[in-house]
Design a protein around this motif. Structure first.
Motif, PDB file in Angstrom:
ATOM      1  N   ALA A   1      -1.945  13.501   1.986  1.00  0.00           N
ATOM      2  CA  ALA A   1      -1.561  14.795   1.426  1.00  0.00           C
ATOM      3  C   ALA A   1      -2.210  15.009   0.062  1.00  0.00           C
ATOM      4  O   ALA A   1      -2.732  16.102  -0.235  1.00  0.00           O
ATOM      5  CB  ALA A   1      -0.038  14.879   1.320  1.00  0.00           C
ATOM      6  N   GLU A   2      -2.209  13.974  -0.775  1.00  0.00           N
ATOM      7  CA  GLU A   2      -2.809  14.092  -2.100  1.00  0.00           C
ATOM      8  C   GLU A   2      -4.316  14.274  -2.006  1.00  0.00           C
ATOM      9  O   GLU A   2      -4.911  15.018  -2.790  1.00  0.00           O
ATOM     10  CB  GLU A   2      -2.478  12.856  -2.939  1.00  0.00           C
ATOM     11  N   ARG A   3      -4.928  13.610  -1.049  1.00  0.00           N
ATOM     12  CA  ARG A   3      -6.375  13.742  -0.898  1.00  0.00           C
ATOM     13  C   ARG A   3      -6.758  15.168  -0.509  1.00  0.00           C
ATOM     14  O   ARG A   3      -7.679  15.761  -1.075  1.00  0.00           O
ATOM     15  CB  ARG A   3      -6.882  12.768   0.165  1.00  0.00           C
TER      16      ARG A   3
ATOM     17  N   VAL B   1      -2.780  10.898  10.668  1.00  0.00           N
ATOM     18  CA  VAL B   1      -2.242  10.034   9.615  1.00  0.00           C
ATOM     19  C   VAL B   1      -2.523   8.571   9.940  1.00  0.00           C
ATOM     20  O   VAL B   1      -2.885   7.785   9.059  1.00  0.00           O
ATOM     21  CB  VAL B   1      -0.736  10.264   9.429  1.00  0.00           C
ATOM     22  N   ARG B   2      -2.378   8.174  11.205  1.00  0.00           N
ATOM     23  CA  ARG B   2      -2.664   6.780  11.581  1.00  0.00           C
ATOM     24  C   ARG B   2      -4.131   6.441  11.361  1.00  0.00           C
ATOM     25  O   ARG B   2      -4.465   5.339  10.914  1.00  0.00           O
ATOM     26  CB  ARG B   2      -2.272   6.534  13.039  1.00  0.00           C
ATOM     27  N   GLN B   3      -5.016   7.365  11.691  1.00  0.00           N
ATOM     28  CA  GLN B   3      -6.448   7.136  11.475  1.00  0.00           C
ATOM     29  C   GLN B   3      -6.725   6.912   9.991  1.00  0.00           C
ATOM     30  O   GLN B   3      -7.458   5.981   9.618  1.00  0.00           O
ATOM     31  CB  GLN B   3      -7.245   8.339  11.986  1.00  0.00           C
TER      32      GLN B   3
ATOM     33  N   VAL C   1      -8.117   3.235   8.014  1.00  0.00           N
ATOM     34  CA  VAL C   1      -9.254   3.147   7.097  1.00  0.00           C
ATOM     35  C   VAL C   1      -8.804   2.617   5.734  1.00  0.00           C
ATOM     36  O   VAL C   1      -9.445   1.751   5.139  1.00  0.00           O
ATOM     37  CB  VAL C   1      -9.934   4.523   6.956  1.00  0.00           C
ATOM     38  N   LEU C   2      -7.666   3.120   5.242  1.00  0.00           N
ATOM     39  CA  LEU C   2      -7.156   2.655   3.951  1.00  0.00           C
ATOM     40  C   LEU C   2      -6.809   1.177   3.978  1.00  0.00           C
ATOM     41  O   LEU C   2      -7.087   0.439   3.032  1.00  0.00           O
ATOM     42  CB  LEU C   2      -5.918   3.463   3.559  1.00  0.00           C
ATOM     43  N   SER C   3      -6.174   0.725   5.069  1.00  0.00           N
ATOM     44  CA  SER C   3      -5.748  -0.673   5.150  1.00  0.00           C
ATOM     45  C   SER C   3      -6.937  -1.622   5.179  1.00  0.00           C
ATOM     46  O   SER C   3      -6.814  -2.781   4.795  1.00  0.00           O
ATOM     47  CB  SER C   3      -4.862  -0.891   6.382  1.00  0.00           C
ATOM     48  N   ALA C   4      -8.098  -1.128   5.647  1.00  0.00           N
ATOM     49  CA  ALA C   4      -9.305  -1.947   5.640  1.00  0.00           C
ATOM     50  C   ALA C   4     -10.007  -1.918   4.289  1.00  0.00           C
ATOM     51  O   ALA C   4     -10.989  -2.633   4.080  1.00  0.00           O
ATOM     52  CB  ALA C   4     -10.269  -1.477   6.737  1.00  0.00           C
TER      53      ALA C   4
ATOM     54  N   MET D   1       0.843  -1.188   0.000  1.00  0.00           N
ATOM     55  CA  MET D   1       0.000   0.000   0.000  1.00  0.00           C
ATOM     56  C   MET D   1       0.882   1.243   0.000  1.00  0.00           C
ATOM     57  O   MET D   1       1.964   1.260   0.580  1.00  0.00           O
ATOM     58  CB  MET D   1      -0.902   0.001   1.245  1.00  0.00           C
ATOM     59  N   ARG D   2       0.438   2.319  -0.638  1.00  0.00           N
ATOM     60  CA  ARG D   2       1.197   3.560  -0.670  1.00  0.00           C
ATOM     61  C   ARG D   2       1.339   4.142   0.721  1.00  0.00           C
ATOM     62  O   ARG D   2       0.554   3.859   1.625  1.00  0.00           O
ATOM     63  CB  ARG D   2       0.501   4.559  -1.580  1.00  0.00           C
ATOM     64  N   ASP D   3       2.329   5.005   0.876  1.00  0.00           N
ATOM     65  CA  ASP D   3       2.565   5.670   2.146  1.00  0.00           C
ATOM     66  C   ASP D   3       1.319   6.461   2.551  1.00  0.00           C
ATOM     67  O   ASP D   3       0.849   7.323   1.777  1.00  0.00           O
ATOM     68  CB  ASP D   3       3.762   6.609   2.007  1.00  0.00           C
ATOM     69  N   PRO D   4       0.740   6.198   3.745  1.00  0.00           N
ATOM     70  CA  PRO D   4      -0.498   6.885   4.150  1.00  0.00           C
ATOM     71  C   PRO D   4      -0.347   8.400   4.214  1.00  0.00           C
ATOM     72  O   PRO D   4      -1.279   9.139   3.908  1.00  0.00           O
ATOM     73  CB  PRO D   4      -0.787   6.290   5.534  1.00  0.00           C
TER      74      PRO D   4
END
Length: 234
Positions: free
Chosen positions: A9-11, A86-88, A92-95, A1-4
């Motif tokens: 930042a992109e979002r 960032v952890r939050q 969500v992304l990892s799920a 997975m890309r760096d969160p």
């Protein structure tokens, strides 16, 4: 997975660039990171009035360089505070969810008494369930989840354990989340309907919760305050 961090930042930058009101979008993200205008101004080495002017629209729309500096500033402040935002986002992304569907998904280091969980988010229990603790929580935009998630994706809302509280936001009366849970097994330990008072609850909701042994509660605490309060849990 890309760096969160990079993904987040992109979002943020993308939302600002596409927004009809970039200043309001910048303000939304600053508030999401719980960063005061003065703190962000110090990070950017500008006056607080400059930040205020961009957010209010008194200055012309910020260009890409300004947006990049603001985004990097917010992320830098978050990192110094421990990186909670960032952890939050990473959880969500990892799920496998978009963050406009799932606002937060977290497992606790130890189980938390359900009474403490409810106290933390100012929730009022309507119907008691069979469990008296939770091992995690998921905060879900109910409208987007029902519109966009398959039954398999809906099951992933449970994270690592079904002993958790599912908090559904954007609720009108509570029919849709409770009916959806009836077709997904197993059930969570608790369901919290966010944004309604107990008297506004769908009349059949308590009976459905009792039938499944689920604790049912409601809360009207503002969403950002609720998410902030949940960060206090272990």
């Amino acid at each position: 997975m890309r760096d969160p961090r990079e993904e987040l930042a992109e979002r943020i930058a993308g939302e600002v660039a596409l927004s009809e009101d970039p200043g309001a979008t910048l303000r939304k993200w600053r508030e999401e990171f719980d960063v005061a205008q003065t703190t962000l101004a110090d990070e950017l080495d500008v006056s607080a009035s400059v930040v205020s002017d961009y957010e209010s629209g008194r200055r012309e729309n910020p260009g890409i360089r300004v947006v990049r500096r603001v985004v990097e500033g917010l992320l830098a402040v978050d990192e110094r505070r421990g990186g909670d935002r960032v952890r939050q986002h990473a959880r969500v992304l990892s799920a496998g969810f978009d963050q406009d569907v799932v606002y937060d998904l977290r497992e606790y280091a130890a189980t938390v008494p359900l009474t403490r969980f409810y106290r933390t988010i100012d929730a009022e229990e309507i119907t008691a369930g069979t469990a008296d603790t939770v091992a995690g929580h998921t905060v879900i935009n109910s409208v987007e989840a029902i519109k966009r998630l398959s039954s398999e994706e809906f099951y992933r809302l449970y994270g690592q354990s079904t002993n958790r509280a599912l908090v559904f936001t954007d609720v009108t009366r509570g029919e849709s989340p409770l009916v959806a849970l009836r077709v997904v097994t197993p059930t969570p330990s608790a369901v919290v309907l966010h944004g309604i008072e107990p008297e506004g609850l769908w009349e059949h909701a308590p009976a459905l919760a009792r039938a499944d042994g689920v604790s049912l509660a409601t809360t009207t605490r503002p969403l950002e305050e609720l998410l902030e309060a949940l960060r206090e849990l272990p």
